[in-house]
Write an enzyme that holds these catalytic residues in place. Structure first.
Site, PDB file in Angstrom:
ATOM      1  N   ASN A   1      -9.771   0.913   7.906  1.00 22.76           N
ATOM      2  CA  ASN A   1     -11.131   0.805   8.445  1.00 22.76           C
ATOM      3  C   ASN A   1     -11.195   0.605   9.951  1.00 22.76           C
ATOM      4  O   ASN A   1     -12.272   0.682  10.535  1.00 22.76           O
ATOM      5  CB  ASN A   1     -11.887  -0.326   7.746  1.00 22.76           C
ATOM      6  CG  ASN A   1     -12.093  -0.037   6.274  1.00 22.76           C
ATOM      7  OD1 ASN A   1     -11.787   1.057   5.788  1.00 22.76           O
ATOM      8  ND2 ASN A   1     -12.598  -1.008   5.564  1.00 22.76           N
TER       9      ASN A   1
ATOM     10  N   TYR B   1       0.799  -1.228   0.000  1.00 27.53           N
ATOM     11  CA  TYR B   1       0.000   0.000   0.000  1.00 27.53           C
ATOM     12  C   TYR B   1       0.837   1.286   0.000  1.00 27.53           C
ATOM     13  O   TYR B   1       0.267   2.376  -0.006  1.00 27.53           O
ATOM     14  CB  TYR B   1      -0.922   0.017   1.228  1.00 27.53           C
ATOM     15  CG  TYR B   1      -1.874  -1.139   1.252  1.00 27.53           C
ATOM     16  CD1 TYR B   1      -3.010  -1.140   0.452  1.00 27.53           C
ATOM     17  CD2 TYR B   1      -1.640  -2.247   2.060  1.00 27.53           C
ATOM     18  CE1 TYR B   1      -3.884  -2.212   0.462  1.00 27.53           C
ATOM     19  CE2 TYR B   1      -2.514  -3.317   2.082  1.00 27.53           C
ATOM     20  CZ  TYR B   1      -3.633  -3.290   1.276  1.00 27.53           C
ATOM     21  OH  TYR B   1      -4.497  -4.354   1.284  1.00 27.53           O
TER      22      TYR B   1
ATOM     23  N   ASP C   1      -6.970  10.894   3.077  1.00 28.56           N
ATOM     24  CA  ASP C   1      -7.204  11.083   1.651  1.00 28.56           C
ATOM     25  C   ASP C   1      -8.658  11.496   1.417  1.00 28.56           C
ATOM     26  O   ASP C   1      -9.531  11.210   2.230  1.00 28.56           O
ATOM     27  CB  ASP C   1      -6.896   9.803   0.866  1.00 28.56           C
ATOM     28  CG  ASP C   1      -7.809   8.657   1.260  1.00 28.56           C
ATOM     29  OD1 ASP C   1      -8.635   8.247   0.414  1.00 28.56           O
ATOM     30  OD2 ASP C   1      -7.721   8.165   2.393  1.00 28.56           O
TER      31      ASP C   1
ATOM     32  N   HIS D   1      -4.772   5.929  -0.882  1.00 31.14           N
ATOM     33  CA  HIS D   1      -5.306   5.769   0.469  1.00 31.14           C
ATOM     34  C   HIS D   1      -4.258   6.104   1.539  1.00 31.14           C
ATOM     35  O   HIS D   1      -4.611   6.364   2.682  1.00 31.14           O
ATOM     36  CB  HIS D   1      -5.787   4.329   0.652  1.00 31.14           C
ATOM     37  CG  HIS D   1      -7.139   4.196   1.271  1.00 31.14           C
ATOM     38  ND1 HIS D   1      -8.034   5.233   1.387  1.00 31.14           N
ATOM     39  CD2 HIS D   1      -7.742   3.126   1.837  1.00 31.14           C
ATOM     40  CE1 HIS D   1      -9.136   4.804   1.982  1.00 31.14           C
ATOM     41  NE2 HIS D   1      -8.978   3.532   2.276  1.00 31.14           N
TER      42      HIS D   1
ATOM     43  N   ASN E   1     -13.881   5.674   5.380  1.00 31.31           N
ATOM     44  CA  ASN E   1     -14.057   4.664   6.424  1.00 31.31           C
ATOM     45  C   ASN E   1     -13.123   4.824   7.614  1.00 31.31           C
ATOM     46  O   ASN E   1     -13.480   4.479   8.739  1.00 31.31           O
ATOM     47  CB  ASN E   1     -13.944   3.259   5.843  1.00 31.31           C
ATOM     48  CG  ASN E   1     -15.159   2.906   5.008  1.00 31.31           C
ATOM     49  OD1 ASN E   1     -16.263   3.355   5.283  1.00 31.31           O
ATOM     50  ND2 ASN E   1     -14.943   2.110   3.976  1.00 31.31           N
TER      51      ASN E   1
END
Length: 191
Positions: free
Chosen positions: A88, A36, A113, A41, A134
């Site tokens: 999340n 990631y 973001d 994100h 989220n």
């Protein structure tokens, strides 16, 4: 004043700062792991890392289910957090840190973001809803409050209406994920 006096003064200032209580928490949102690193994100992680690198502060230990570091910001002692719970569940780390240091939601600043903003655009808000993000939603749940400041970092809209939003924010970004950071940012503040 001798060079020894200067070093002594610097040491005294450093000790005085370290004795101050932590008054603020600054949280960069993102997802842990190399998979990631260069995704939209992780804009919150990247912004926090960039600030700490420029100011010589480190986020280098695990605490509260997050990579954490302490430093100074605006003359206040601050805890920097990069939750390692995945986006999340970011609220778990924020709740644990805020509870430990007895930090009210109004002193928790969240960097995240935002797909509704153009790349590199900032939107600063004193409080508000999750807006579909989220990580913010989970922080609101765990703090039981929407009354925390947030800095939303524009990562751009998905290319087509039918494009999967999760795929858009988790997709590797050309150029190392630094589009907005290298180009500079445009911002506006809303209350």
């Amino acid at each position: 004043m001798s060079i020894f006096d200067i070093f002594k003064k610097l040491d005294e200032e450093k000790a005085a700062k370290a004795s101050q209580p932590i008054e603020w928490i600054v949280v960069g949102l993102g997802n842990p792991g190399a998979k990631y690193d260069n995704t939209r994100h992780n804009a919150g992680f990247r912004a926090l890392e960039g600030y700490c690198a420029r100011s010589g502060q480190k986020i280098d230990r695990m605490k509260f289910k997050a990579l954490a570091g302490e430093g100074m910001l605006g003359g206040k002692r601050v805890l920097f957090l990069k939750p390692q719970t995945f986006m999340n569940l970011s609220g778990e780390a924020v709740r644990d840190a805020a509870s430990f240091y007895k930090i009210p939601p109004e002193h928790v600043i969240v960097l995240s973001d935002d797909v509704s903003l153009d790349v590199g655009t900032l939107r600063v808000r004193a409080k508000g809803s999750a807006g579909g993000q989220n990580g913010l939603k989970n922080i609101i749940y765990h703090l039981n409050s929407e009354d925390f400041p947030r800095v939303k970092i524009g990562v751009g809209k998905k290319p087509r209406p039918d494009y999967d939003l999760a795929a858009w924010v988790a997709r590797q970004v050309p150029g190392g994920g630094s589009e907005g950071y290298r180009q500079g940012v445009r911002g506006r503040s809303e209350r």
